[in-house]
Scaffold this motif. Sequence first.
Motif, PDB file in Angstrom:
ATOM      1  N   ASP A  30       0.832  -1.212   0.000  1.00  0.00           N
ATOM      2  CA  ASP A  30       0.000   0.000   0.000  1.00  0.00           C
ATOM      3  C   ASP A  30       0.863   1.257   0.000  1.00  0.00           C
ATOM      4  O   ASP A  30       0.571   2.230  -0.700  1.00  0.00           O
ATOM      5  CB  ASP A  30      -0.947   0.014   1.208  1.00  0.00           C
ATOM      6  CG  ASP A  30      -2.083  -0.979   1.061  1.00  0.00           C
ATOM      7  OD1 ASP A  30      -2.502  -1.223  -0.084  1.00  0.00           O
ATOM      8  OD2 ASP A  30      -2.548  -1.525   2.083  1.00  0.00           O
TER       9      ASP A  30
ATOM     10  N   SER B 268      -2.132  -7.454  -5.324  1.00  0.00           N
ATOM     11  CA  SER B 268      -3.256  -8.297  -5.758  1.00  0.00           C
ATOM     12  C   SER B 268      -3.131  -9.738  -5.272  1.00  0.00           C
ATOM     13  O   SER B 268      -4.119 -10.457  -5.170  1.00  0.00           O
ATOM     14  CB  SER B 268      -3.377  -8.273  -7.285  1.00  0.00           C
ATOM     15  OG  SER B 268      -2.340  -9.020  -7.899  1.00  0.00           O
TER      16      SER B 268
ATOM     17  N   VAL C 296      -4.896 -10.056  -1.658  1.00  0.00           N
ATOM     18  CA  VAL C 296      -6.327  -9.785  -1.458  1.00  0.00           C
ATOM     19  C   VAL C 296      -7.138 -10.957  -1.999  1.00  0.00           C
ATOM     20  O   VAL C 296      -6.606 -11.870  -2.632  1.00  0.00           O
ATOM     21  CB  VAL C 296      -6.742  -8.472  -2.146  1.00  0.00           C
ATOM     22  CG1 VAL C 296      -5.968  -7.300  -1.556  1.00  0.00           C
ATOM     23  CG2 VAL C 296      -6.518  -8.533  -3.657  1.00  0.00           C
ATOM     24  N   ASN C 297      -8.448 -10.929  -1.754  1.00  0.00           N
ATOM     25  CA  ASN C 297      -9.284 -12.032  -2.246  1.00  0.00           C
ATOM     26  C   ASN C 297      -9.363 -12.004  -3.772  1.00  0.00           C
ATOM     27  O   ASN C 297      -9.086 -10.993  -4.420  1.00  0.00           O
ATOM     28  CB  ASN C 297     -10.685 -11.969  -1.622  1.00  0.00           C
ATOM     29  CG  ASN C 297     -11.433 -10.709  -2.019  1.00  0.00           C
ATOM     30  OD1 ASN C 297     -11.767 -10.507  -3.183  1.00  0.00           O
ATOM     31  ND2 ASN C 297     -11.716  -9.846  -1.052  1.00  0.00           N
ATOM     32  N   LYS C 298      -9.761 -13.123  -4.340  1.00  0.00           N
ATOM     33  CA  LYS C 298      -9.702 -13.295  -5.796  1.00  0.00           C
ATOM     34  C   LYS C 298     -10.564 -12.285  -6.546  1.00  0.00           C
ATOM     35  O   LYS C 298     -10.178 -11.783  -7.608  1.00  0.00           O
ATOM     36  CB  LYS C 298     -10.130 -14.716  -6.168  1.00  0.00           C
ATOM     37  CG  LYS C 298      -9.089 -15.766  -5.810  1.00  0.00           C
ATOM     38  CD  LYS C 298      -9.498 -17.134  -6.294  1.00  0.00           C
ATOM     39  CE  LYS C 298      -8.431 -18.179  -5.949  1.00  0.00           C
ATOM     40  NZ  LYS C 298      -8.806 -19.538  -6.415  1.00  0.00           N
ATOM     41  N   ILE C 299     -11.730 -11.976  -5.984  1.00  0.00           N
ATOM     42  CA  ILE C 299     -12.632 -11.038  -6.671  1.00  0.00           C
ATOM     43  C   ILE C 299     -11.985  -9.654  -6.752  1.00  0.00           C
ATOM     44  O   ILE C 299     -11.989  -9.009  -7.806  1.00  0.00           O
ATOM     45  CB  ILE C 299     -13.988 -10.956  -5.945  1.00  0.00           C
ATOM     46  CG1 ILE C 299     -14.710 -12.305  -6.053  1.00  0.00           C
ATOM     47  CG2 ILE C 299     -14.843  -9.838  -6.526  1.00  0.00           C
ATOM     48  CD1 ILE C 299     -15.998 -12.389  -5.269  1.00  0.00           C
ATOM     49  N   LYS C 300     -11.397  -9.206  -5.641  1.00  0.00           N
ATOM     50  CA  LYS C 300     -10.732  -7.902  -5.627  1.00  0.00           C
ATOM     51  C   LYS C 300      -9.500  -7.923  -6.525  1.00  0.00           C
ATOM     52  O   LYS C 300      -9.204  -6.938  -7.226  1.00  0.00           O
ATOM     53  CB  LYS C 300     -10.352  -7.520  -4.199  1.00  0.00           C
ATOM     54  CG  LYS C 300      -9.857  -6.077  -4.072  1.00  0.00           C
ATOM     55  CD  LYS C 300      -9.673  -5.681  -2.614  1.00  0.00           C
ATOM     56  CE  LYS C 300      -9.211  -4.223  -2.516  1.00  0.00           C
ATOM     57  NZ  LYS C 300      -9.024  -3.795  -1.104  1.00  0.00           N
ATOM     58  N   ALA C 301      -8.785  -9.035  -6.506  1.00  0.00           N
ATOM     59  CA  ALA C 301      -7.576  -9.157  -7.324  1.00  0.00           C
ATOM     60  C   ALA C 301      -7.909  -9.049  -8.810  1.00  0.00           C
ATOM     61  O   ALA C 301      -7.197  -8.376  -9.568  1.00  0.00           O
ATOM     62  CB  ALA C 301      -6.883 -10.486  -7.037  1.00  0.00           C
TER      63      ALA C 301
ATOM     64  N   GLY D 226     -10.263  -7.437 -10.098  1.00  0.00           N
ATOM     65  CA  GLY D 226     -10.589  -6.043 -10.382  1.00  0.00           C
ATOM     66  C   GLY D 226      -9.363  -5.166 -10.551  1.00  0.00           C
ATOM     67  O   GLY D 226      -9.457  -4.051 -11.087  1.00  0.00           O
ATOM     68  N   MET D 227      -8.212  -5.657 -10.103  1.00  0.00           N
ATOM     69  CA  MET D 227      -6.975  -4.892 -10.193  1.00  0.00           C
ATOM     70  C   MET D 227      -6.181  -5.213 -11.458  1.00  0.00           C
ATOM     71  O   MET D 227      -5.255  -4.477 -11.822  1.00  0.00           O
ATOM     72  CB  MET D 227      -6.105  -5.172  -8.949  1.00  0.00           C
ATOM     73  CG  MET D 227      -6.761  -4.773  -7.640  1.00  0.00           C
ATOM     74  SD  MET D 227      -5.910  -5.475  -6.181  1.00  0.00           S
ATOM     75  CE  MET D 227      -4.398  -4.512  -6.171  1.00  0.00           C
TER      76      MET D 227
END
Length: 231
Positions: A68, A99, A102-107, A109-110
Amino acid sequence: MKKALIIFVLFPSFILAQTNFEKAEKLFNDGKYNQAQLVFESYLKNNPNHLKTLEYLGDIASHNKTWDKSITYYKKLKTIKPNEANYYYKYGGALAMKSLEVNKIKALGMVGEVRSSFEKAIALNPKHIEARWALIELYLELPGIVGGSESKAIKYSAELRELSPVDGYLSRAHIEEYFKRYEEAEEQYRRAVLIGGSKICYQALADFYKNKMKQPDKANKVWEEYRNKKQ
């Protein structure tokens, strides 16, 4: 007279600031990253847009895997100087590493921003080798349904070969190895050794024999060949 007085008053502060930056830079180059960070942060307070300080702090954050923080520093860099390819490359790299945490859904999105950052680095610097390596890795690791593509990985490997034959052969070997086409991978690694002849090339081939082919004897012969060459 007044102007001269201002210069006289400010000059010691200027020297001190330069000394602090140089001190931090030396600490960084000596691998004393935590100490360097403190001095860089202090310097940044009075020089909030100093590019090298921001970059060093981003690099330190990346070294410490505090993604971050590194993302924040690299994002500021590319905002201040939007035509610098390396800032986009480093930003994309830090974002990619984030990425993974983080969880797969958020990843997922990145992914788009990661990819566009590397592509931007290449657009700004058509000879950017590291960004192409990053895109190769990205296209190999992504599932096909969200943009993974062997053909695109091969495309960037071919571009690398035009820029740097050694990187071209090594990247193509990496692709072949990823898909377990070991015969083709071996050939590409051998070409890299023949063209490059560096320790990195020999290391890649030796690791391939040892870890993928489970042939430690061949790995030892590779190192023997390297040692004989250096004599």
